[in-house]
Design a protein around this motif. Structure first.
Motif, PDB file in Angstrom:
ATOM      1  N   SER A   1      -4.597  -7.111  -1.803  1.00  0.00           N
ATOM      2  CA  SER A   1      -5.858  -6.371  -1.779  1.00  0.00           C
ATOM      3  C   SER A   1      -6.949  -7.232  -2.400  1.00  0.00           C
ATOM      4  CB  SER A   1      -5.716  -5.062  -2.571  1.00  0.00           C
ATOM      5  OG  SER A   1      -6.989  -4.499  -2.833  1.00  0.00           O
ATOM      6  N   PRO A   2      -8.088  -7.410  -1.736  1.00  0.00           N
ATOM      7  CA  PRO A   2      -9.191  -8.155  -2.347  1.00  0.00           C
ATOM      8  C   PRO A   2      -9.577  -7.600  -3.719  1.00  0.00           C
ATOM      9  CG  PRO A   2      -9.632  -7.748  -0.036  1.00  0.00           C
ATOM     10  CD  PRO A   2      -8.397  -6.960  -0.365  1.00  0.00           C
TER      11      PRO A   2
ATOM     12  N   LEU B   1       9.371  -0.239  -5.526  1.00  0.00           N
ATOM     13  CA  LEU B   1       7.989  -0.131  -5.046  1.00  0.00           C
ATOM     14  C   LEU B   1       7.718  -1.112  -3.920  1.00  0.00           C
ATOM     15  CD1 LEU B   1       5.597   0.174  -8.154  1.00  0.00           C
ATOM     16  CD2 LEU B   1       5.808   1.796  -6.268  1.00  0.00           C
ATOM     17  N   TYR B   2       8.167  -2.360  -4.132  1.00  0.00           N
ATOM     18  CA  TYR B   2       7.882  -3.385  -3.123  1.00  0.00           C
ATOM     19  C   TYR B   2       8.593  -3.076  -1.812  1.00  0.00           C
ATOM     20  CZ  TYR B   2       6.162  -7.852  -1.514  1.00  0.00           C
ATOM     21  OH  TYR B   2       5.479  -8.827  -0.830  1.00  0.00           O
ATOM     22  N   ALA B   3       9.778  -2.487  -1.900  1.00  0.00           N
ATOM     23  CA  ALA B   3      10.482  -2.083  -0.688  1.00  0.00           C
ATOM     24  C   ALA B   3       9.671  -1.033   0.072  1.00  0.00           C
ATOM     25  CB  ALA B   3      11.864  -1.540  -1.036  1.00  0.00           C
ATOM     26  N   ALA B   4       9.052  -0.105  -0.672  1.00  0.00           N
ATOM     27  CA  ALA B   4       8.203   0.903  -0.036  1.00  0.00           C
ATOM     28  C   ALA B   4       6.980   0.244   0.604  1.00  0.00           C
ATOM     29  CB  ALA B   4       7.770   1.947  -1.065  1.00  0.00           C
ATOM     30  N   TYR B   5       6.423  -0.759  -0.052  1.00  0.00           N
ATOM     31  CA  TYR B   5       5.273  -1.503   0.482  1.00  0.00           C
ATOM     32  C   TYR B   5       5.659  -2.226   1.770  1.00  0.00           C
ATOM     33  CZ  TYR B   5       1.828  -5.364   0.627  1.00  0.00           C
ATOM     34  OH  TYR B   5       0.880  -6.278   0.997  1.00  0.00           O
ATOM     35  N   GLU B   6       6.810  -2.910   1.751  1.00  0.00           N
ATOM     36  CA  GLU B   6       7.266  -3.635   2.942  1.00  0.00           C
ATOM     37  C   GLU B   6       7.585  -2.685   4.098  1.00  0.00           C
ATOM     38  OE1 GLU B   6      10.535  -6.150   1.567  1.00  0.00           O
ATOM     39  OE2 GLU B   6       9.244  -7.874   1.970  1.00  0.00           O
ATOM     40  N   ASP B   7       8.039  -1.489   3.757  1.00  0.00           N
ATOM     41  CA  ASP B   7       8.370  -0.499   4.788  1.00  0.00           C
ATOM     42  C   ASP B   7       7.127   0.147   5.395  1.00  0.00           C
ATOM     43  OD1 ASP B   7      11.034  -0.993   4.426  1.00  0.00           O
ATOM     44  OD2 ASP B   7      11.401   0.752   3.155  1.00  0.00           O
TER      45      ASP B   7
ATOM     46  N   PRO C   1       2.270   4.576   4.043  1.00  0.00           N
ATOM     47  CA  PRO C   1       0.822   4.764   4.249  1.00  0.00           C
ATOM     48  C   PRO C   1       0.046   4.769   2.939  1.00  0.00           C
ATOM     49  CG  PRO C   1       2.078   6.321   5.571  1.00  0.00           C
ATOM     50  CD  PRO C   1       3.069   5.655   4.664  1.00  0.00           C
ATOM     51  N   ASP C   2      -1.130   4.130   2.964  1.00  0.00           N
ATOM     52  CA  ASP C   2      -2.055   4.101   1.824  1.00  0.00           C
ATOM     53  C   ASP C   2      -1.397   3.547   0.566  1.00  0.00           C
ATOM     54  OD1 ASP C   2      -4.085   5.349   3.382  1.00  0.00           O
ATOM     55  OD2 ASP C   2      -3.153   7.298   2.991  1.00  0.00           O
ATOM     56  N   PHE C   3      -0.497   2.581   0.728  1.00  0.00           N
ATOM     57  CA  PHE C   3       0.221   2.060  -0.437  1.00  0.00           C
ATOM     58  C   PHE C   3      -0.738   1.489  -1.477  1.00  0.00           C
ATOM     59  CE2 PHE C   3       2.343  -1.017  -3.074  1.00  0.00           C
ATOM     60  CZ  PHE C   3       3.570  -0.428  -3.351  1.00  0.00           C
ATOM     61  N   GLN C   4      -1.704   0.669  -1.030  1.00  0.00           N
ATOM     62  CA  GLN C   4      -2.616   0.026  -1.990  1.00  0.00           C
ATOM     63  C   GLN C   4      -3.379   1.058  -2.808  1.00  0.00           C
ATOM     64  OE1 GLN C   4      -1.968  -1.125   0.991  1.00  0.00           O
ATOM     65  NE2 GLN C   4      -2.106  -3.382   1.096  1.00  0.00           N
ATOM     66  N   ALA C   5      -3.895   2.083  -2.159  1.00  0.00           N
ATOM     67  CA  ALA C   5      -4.653   3.116  -2.875  1.00  0.00           C
ATOM     68  C   ALA C   5      -3.752   3.834  -3.883  1.00  0.00           C
ATOM     69  CB  ALA C   5      -5.243   4.117  -1.890  1.00  0.00           C
ATOM     70  N   LYS C   6      -2.535   4.139  -3.477  1.00  0.00           N
ATOM     71  CA  LYS C   6      -1.600   4.802  -4.388  1.00  0.00           C
ATOM     72  C   LYS C   6      -1.244   3.895  -5.560  1.00  0.00           C
ATOM     73  CE  LYS C   6       0.435   7.627  -0.706  1.00  0.00           C
ATOM     74  NZ  LYS C   6       1.581   7.807   0.208  1.00  0.00           N
ATOM     75  N   TYR C   7      -1.111   2.609  -5.289  1.00  0.00           N
ATOM     76  CA  TYR C   7      -0.778   1.643  -6.337  1.00  0.00           C
ATOM     77  C   TYR C   7      -1.887   1.567  -7.386  1.00  0.00           C
ATOM     78  CZ  TYR C   7       0.425  -2.865  -8.498  1.00  0.00           C
ATOM     79  OH  TYR C   7       0.726  -3.859  -9.386  1.00  0.00           O
ATOM     80  N   PHE C   8      -3.142   1.446  -6.919  1.00  0.00           N
ATOM     81  CA  PHE C   8      -4.258   1.388  -7.870  1.00  0.00           C
ATOM     82  C   PHE C   8      -4.391   2.689  -8.654  1.00  0.00           C
ATOM     83  CE2 PHE C   8      -5.901  -2.084  -5.044  1.00  0.00           C
ATOM     84  CZ  PHE C   8      -5.917  -3.068  -6.017  1.00  0.00           C
ATOM     85  N   ASP C   9      -4.143   3.817  -8.010  1.00  0.00           N
ATOM     86  CA  ASP C   9      -4.179   5.102  -8.716  1.00  0.00           C
ATOM     87  C   ASP C   9      -3.122   5.134  -9.829  1.00  0.00           C
ATOM     88  OD1 ASP C   9      -6.238   6.064  -7.186  1.00  0.00           O
ATOM     89  OD2 ASP C   9      -4.972   7.304  -5.878  1.00  0.00           O
TER      90      ASP C   9
END
Length: 616
Positions: free
Chosen positions: A351-352, A553-559, A562-570
């Motif tokens: 993510s930028p 978490l990374y497995a969920a990201y690779e899979d 949806p909206d992983f980045q937003a959920k991660y920052f939250d």
């Protein structure tokens, strides 16, 4: 919960005036950044620092006058005002001690810096003793009244997670008088033994082939390409640790007994209870993690190290081979500019926004990277206070692992920046989640490097390095946790000799590393230099927790969740405002599920399988 004088993270191992100069062969890695501490205070003798110290002392007196004995009578609005005043004192005290601590770790050879840190710790501790009543009295508020105050629309509802965690300590708190005594006594109790450990370790010198080195430089030899150099470093460590083992044994015996006495008075059921409470994690979750990792030793560490022995052409690995580079790995030093670009590019690929949050660390003097005389070894990211920003300390020597350390500590720094919006009381993340962003940052950097690596030998070296890092983070840290559990249980039965502690250490090392290893005489003393055992009992399982959590978490990201980045920052921005169960729910993860840990461990197993396939 009481405000305490702060210092950088306990993993730091400071040096004293006996610290050695850095080795003459320190490589040229380009211009390395240094801290600019002016964002905290302009100078150690600045009027601003003197003003804030006096302000802490004055504010503590006024706060105690206004609220001691009156908390239960406050309405919701007045309680909110009380909590916010408490938070302001926390910020002020934290700012003072962050400045003193960072200056000290930047150059522990400077006696003036050491004196200032000690003197300020005494003054802040004395001042905040007046606030000990706060948590004790708060915990005596009846449940119905507590719920009423925190449910009110004009009240302190947002702070409820902090005070829910604090009230979990209710069964274990002592009288106001005893709590004040423990608070006052801390500077000559555990803190004094911690400082003795730090200064002793800092003063150790190691003769390696006629060259005198400090601890950091000697440990660094264990990753040298030259096996003779690795062996010389390991034997030098063993010789010096063995010569000092009686003192380290005394430190561990005293601290374990002091903890046992306080635990007995508090009626803590186990030595680990206090850590679990402060981490806001259930004991059964930690035990599920521990059991999953120990059960996986044969298919992870034992399996990998047998593979590594074949690569190195050895029947048995020695301890100095554990972190050895592969024979096919080309030794290459990575200049600082390349390390910066590597990490920022990897962050931006996710993510930028992540790269934007990390960029100021490089541009604004928030990183101190060079190995320098007197500087504390190791690495940390210290959050200071939420009204300023974090600072990162590194000892950058240009090795690939140093790039991963940069990615790790920047992850902490980004996490701390995001959580700062919660305010001082809610920003701090329990240790179980504190490693999330750091380990995720490492994983992003590793995956970015792996994706760009087509050469089979380089790919193998990269994969092997990652597996070793994960074994060090998961297997080794759980072995450390088991060592501590055994140490505290054995100390409860009586004084431990150095030989007793050595035997406990070797029992967990043999179990976790496996039959690929032969242990040289002297390795039994290598428990002596680990700072976590002294500064933060039972801290170490947080590393394994964080690695397992990030793998899932990374497995969920690779899979493609949806909206992983937003959920991660939250999740990062939540700081300590939510329980791990609530934070992981958006990702479909639950750390209380035993299968959760197997998901994380299976990622390590997958990397080992890929390495085995390269043998064909």
């Amino acid at each position: 919960m009481t405000i305490s004088a702060r210092s950088p993270l306990d993993r730091v191992l400071p040096r004293d005036e006996n610290a050695l100069p850095v080795p003459a062969q320190t490589p040229d890695l380009g211009a390395l950044p240094e801290w600019e501490l002016g964002d905290l205070y302009p100078a150690p003798d600045s009027p601003e620092l003197a003003r804030d110290i006096e302000a802490v002392e004055r504010a503590c007196c006024i706060f105690a006058r206004d609220y001691d004995g009156k908390l239960a009578s406050l309405d919701a609005g007045k309680m909110l005002e009380c909590i916010e005043r408490y938070q302001e004192i926390d910020i002020l005290a934290g700012r003072v001690m962050s400045y003193a601590g960072l200056r000290y770790y930047q150059n522990t050879t400077d006696s003036a810096r050491a004196k200032q840190m000690g003197d300020l710790q005494d003054r802040i501790t004395a001042a905040t003793t007046k606030l000990v009543f706060f948590s004790l009295e708060f915990n005596r508020i009846p449940d119905a009244r507590y719920e009423e105050i925190f449910a009110a629309p004009n009240g302190p509802a947002r702070y409820k997670p902090v005070f829910d965690r604090m009230r979990a300590m209710r069964p274990y708190q002592l009288s106001n008088e005893l709590e004040r005594f423990l608070h006052d006594n801390s500077v000559v109790g555990a803190a004094a033994w911690n400082r003795l450990f730090d200064e002793t370790t800092a003063g150790l010198t190691f003769d390696v082939a006629g060259e005198e080195l400090g601890l950091e430089a000697t440990l660094n030899l264990l990753t040298d390409h030259d096996r003779a150099r690795r062996e010389a470093g390991a034997r030098a460590l063993a010789e010096v640790f063995g010569r000092n083992v009686k003192l380290f044994s005394r430190i561990h015996n005293t601290l374990a007994k002091e903890k046992a006495i306080e635990d007995k008075w508090r009626k803590m059921p186990t030595p680990q209870t206090a850590r679990h409470l402060s981490n806001h994690v259930e004991p059964e979750v930690v035990e599920a993690l521990r059991d999953a990792v120990t059960a996986a030793y044969p298919r992870l560490s034992h399996r990998y190290y047998r593979l590594k022995a074949r690569w190195l052409g050895l029947d048995k690995l020695q301890v100095w081979d554990r972190n050895a580079p592969l024979p096919s790995e080309s030794p290459r030093l990575i200049p600082w500019a390349e390390a910066q670009a590597t990490v920022l590019d990897a962050y931006a690929g996710f993510s930028p926004r992540l790269a934007e949050l990390a960029q100021p660390f490089f541009d604004k003097g928030w990183i101190d990277a060079a190995v320098k005389p007197g500087k504390a070894p190791g690495a940390f990211a210290h959050p200071t206070v939420t009204t300023v920003h974090p600072y990162v300390l590194l000892n950058y020597l240009g090795k690939p692992r140093d790039v991963m350390t940069l990615a790790h500590e920047l992850g902490h720094g980004v996490h701390q920046r995001l959580a700062a919006a919660q305010g001082e009381l809610l920003a701090a993340t329990p240790l179980t989640l504190a490693e999330t962003a750091s380990v995720f940052g490492e994983m992003l950097t590793f995956r970015a490097l792996l994706a760009k690596t087509a050469d089979k030998a380089q790919r193998k070296a990269l994969l092997a390095g990652k597996v070793e890092d994960m074994i060090n983070t998961v297997v080794r840290q759980i072995a450390f946790y088991d060592f501590e559990c055994k140490l505290h249980a054995a100390r409860a039965k009586g004084e431990l000799t150095p030989e007793d502690i050595n035997a406990l250490w070797m029992s967990v090392q043999a179990e976790s590393l496996g039959d690929a290893f032969e242990f040289m005489p002297g390795y039994e003393t290598f428990w002596t230099y680990v700072p976590h055992f002294v500064h933060s009992p039972f801290y170490v399982y947080a590393y394994a927790f964080g690695d397992g959590l990030v793998n899932a978490l990374y497995a969920a990201y690779e899979d493609g969740l949806p909206d992983f980045q937003a959920k991660y920052f939250d999740m990062l921005a939540a700081g300590g405002s939510r329980h791990h169960k609530e934070l992981l729910a958006p990702f479909g993860l639950d750390a209380s599920d035993p299968a959760f840990w197997d998901k994380g461990l299976s990622m390590i197993e997958g990397f080992i399988e890929e390495l085995e396939a390269m043998e064909d």
